[in-house]
Motif scaffolding. Sequence first.
Motif, short mmCIF file in Angstrom:
data_model
loop_
_atom_site.label_atom_id
_atom_site.label_comp_id
_atom_site.label_asym_id
_atom_site.label_seq_id
_atom_site.Cartn_x
_atom_site.Cartn_y
_atom_site.Cartn_z
N HIS A 24 0.83 -1.20 0.00
CA HIS A 24 0.00 0.00 0.00
C HIS A 24 0.87 1.26 0.00
N ALA A 25 1.94 1.24 0.83
CA ALA A 25 2.81 2.41 0.93
C ALA A 25 3.57 2.63 -0.38
N LEU A 26 4.04 1.56 -1.01
CA LEU A 26 4.76 1.70 -2.28
C LEU A 26 3.85 2.24 -3.37
N ALA A 27 2.63 1.73 -3.42
CA ALA A 27 1.68 2.21 -4.42
C ALA A 27 1.35 3.67 -4.17
N ALA A 28 1.20 4.05 -2.91
CA ALA A 28 0.90 5.44 -2.59
C ALA A 28 2.06 6.35 -2.98
N ARG A 29 3.29 5.88 -2.77
CA ARG A 29 4.47 6.68 -3.14
C ARG A 29 4.51 6.89 -4.65
N ALA A 30 4.01 5.91 -5.41
CA ALA A 30 3.95 6.06 -6.87
C ALA A 30 2.66 6.75 -7.32
N ARG A 31 1.80 7.07 -6.36
CA ARG A 31 0.52 7.74 -6.63
C ARG A 31 -0.34 6.91 -7.58
N MET A 32 -0.42 5.62 -7.25
CA MET A 32 -1.23 4.69 -8.04
C MET A 32 -2.07 3.84 -7.11
N SER A 33 -3.12 3.26 -7.68
CA SER A 33 -3.84 2.24 -6.94
C SER A 33 -2.96 0.99 -6.86
N ILE A 34 -3.25 0.12 -5.92
CA ILE A 34 -2.46 -1.10 -5.78
C ILE A 34 -2.51 -1.92 -7.06
N ARG A 35 -3.68 -2.02 -7.67
CA ARG A 35 -3.83 -2.81 -8.89
C ARG A 35 -2.98 -2.24 -10.02
N THR A 36 -3.03 -0.92 -10.21
CA THR A 36 -2.25 -0.29 -11.27
C THR A 36 -0.76 -0.40 -10.99
N PHE A 37 -0.38 -0.17 -9.73
CA PHE A 37 1.03 -0.24 -9.36
C PHE A 37 1.59 -1.63 -9.61
N THR A 38 0.85 -2.66 -9.20
CA THR A 38 1.32 -4.03 -9.38
C THR A 38 1.47 -4.38 -10.84
N ARG A 39 0.50 -3.98 -11.65
CA ARG A 39 0.55 -4.26 -13.08
C ARG A 39 1.73 -3.55 -13.73
N ARG A 40 1.91 -2.26 -13.44
CA ARG A 40 3.00 -1.51 -14.06
C ARG A 40 4.36 -1.97 -13.54
N PHE A 41 4.42 -2.34 -12.26
CA PHE A 41 5.67 -2.84 -11.70
C PHE A 41 6.11 -4.09 -12.44
#
Length: 338
Positions: A239-256
Motif C-alpha cells: 500500500h505504501a509503495l503504491a501510494a508513493r507512486a501515486r497509483m492504486s495497488i492494482r495499477t502499481f502491481t501491473r505496471r511494476f
Amino acid sequence: MDHRPHQIAVLALDEVVAFDLGTPTQVFPAARDEQDRRLYQVRICTPGGRPVRSSAGLVIASEHGLELLAEADTILVAGVHYGAQVLSDGTLDEPVRVALRTAAHRGARVMSVCTGAFVLAAAGLLDGRRATTHWAHADNFRRLFPDVDLDPDVLFVDEGDLLTSAGVGAGVDLCLQVVRDDHGSGIANMTARRCVVPPWRPGGQSQYIVRPIPEVTDTSTAAARAWALEHLHEPLDLHALAARARMSIRTFTRRFRQETGLSPRKWIIQQRVERARHLLETTDLAIDQVARHSGFGTGAALRQQMSATLGVAPSAYRTTFRSTGVDKPSPSPEVLRA
C-alpha cells in the motif's frame, strides 16, 4: 603465492554474434584484485585458428585453434546468428563437438551466451540439464534438443559447471555473476563500475519477452523502487509503495511487473537477498544483524530465503567467500544505513 590469471577461452564459430564475442573480452579483463592485477586472461579461438564471419559483417581473426579449449579453466561459447549450421539442424562439426566434450569431461567450466546454448546442446553437454537461451529461439531450441530442460524466461542459468544466458545484455549479467562467484561482490561491483553497467541482475529475473514498453511518464514505478532500495531494512508495505507512486495497488502491481518482469514481493525479496549477500561477504556482522539490516528481521527468515533463492545457508555462504581470500572489512556507517 600463485597469481596466475584464470584462463578463459572464448569460442567463435561462423556467424558469431559480435556483441556476444565482445562481452567476455570486455568484462573479464576488467576484474582485478586489490593490487590491480587482472584475475582473468581471455583469448579467442576458432576452429583451425582460421578467420570466421560475424553477424555484423566483420571477419574475426584468431591466433588460436581448438587446442586452446584443452588448456582453459573456463570455456565460453559466443552466440551465433541466422545462417549458422547449428541453428538450422542442431549439428556441429565433429572437431568442435569433440573438443567441447573433452574439455567438459576434464572439468573445465563451460558457459554460453545467447544462442551459444545451441552449440553446447549439439555437443551433448546440456542433456538432462537446465539451460536458457534467447527467448526468440526457444521454440527452435526445443525442437532440436528435446532432452534439455529449457527455461527461456530467465536471464541466465547457473548449474555450477555449466552456465547459459539469454541474449545480448544477459551475457554481461552472466559474466558478472561468474566474477561474483569467483571473487565476491566487491570485485564484481568494481568490475561492473569499470564497464559502466549495472552490477547485478538476478538470473531468475524474467527476460523481456513480448511485453509492451511502458510510457516514460510520471506514472513509472522507478521512484518507488529507488525509495524501496533505500529502505530495505524497514517493513515495505505494498500500500505504501503504491501510494508513493501515486497509483492504486492494482495499477502499481501491473505496471511494476511490466517494468521489472517481477511482482513487487519477489523483487523486494531479491533485493534483500542481494543486500544480505553483500553484508555476509564484506562485514563481520552476526547472522541476526545481517537479517535485520537486509530487511528479513530474523536469522531464521534470512536462512529460509537464502536457502530458497541460492540453495545455501548464510553461514555456509559466508564461509565459501571467506575461503576465496576476499577481505571482510568492518561495516561502515553507510553500509548499515543502506
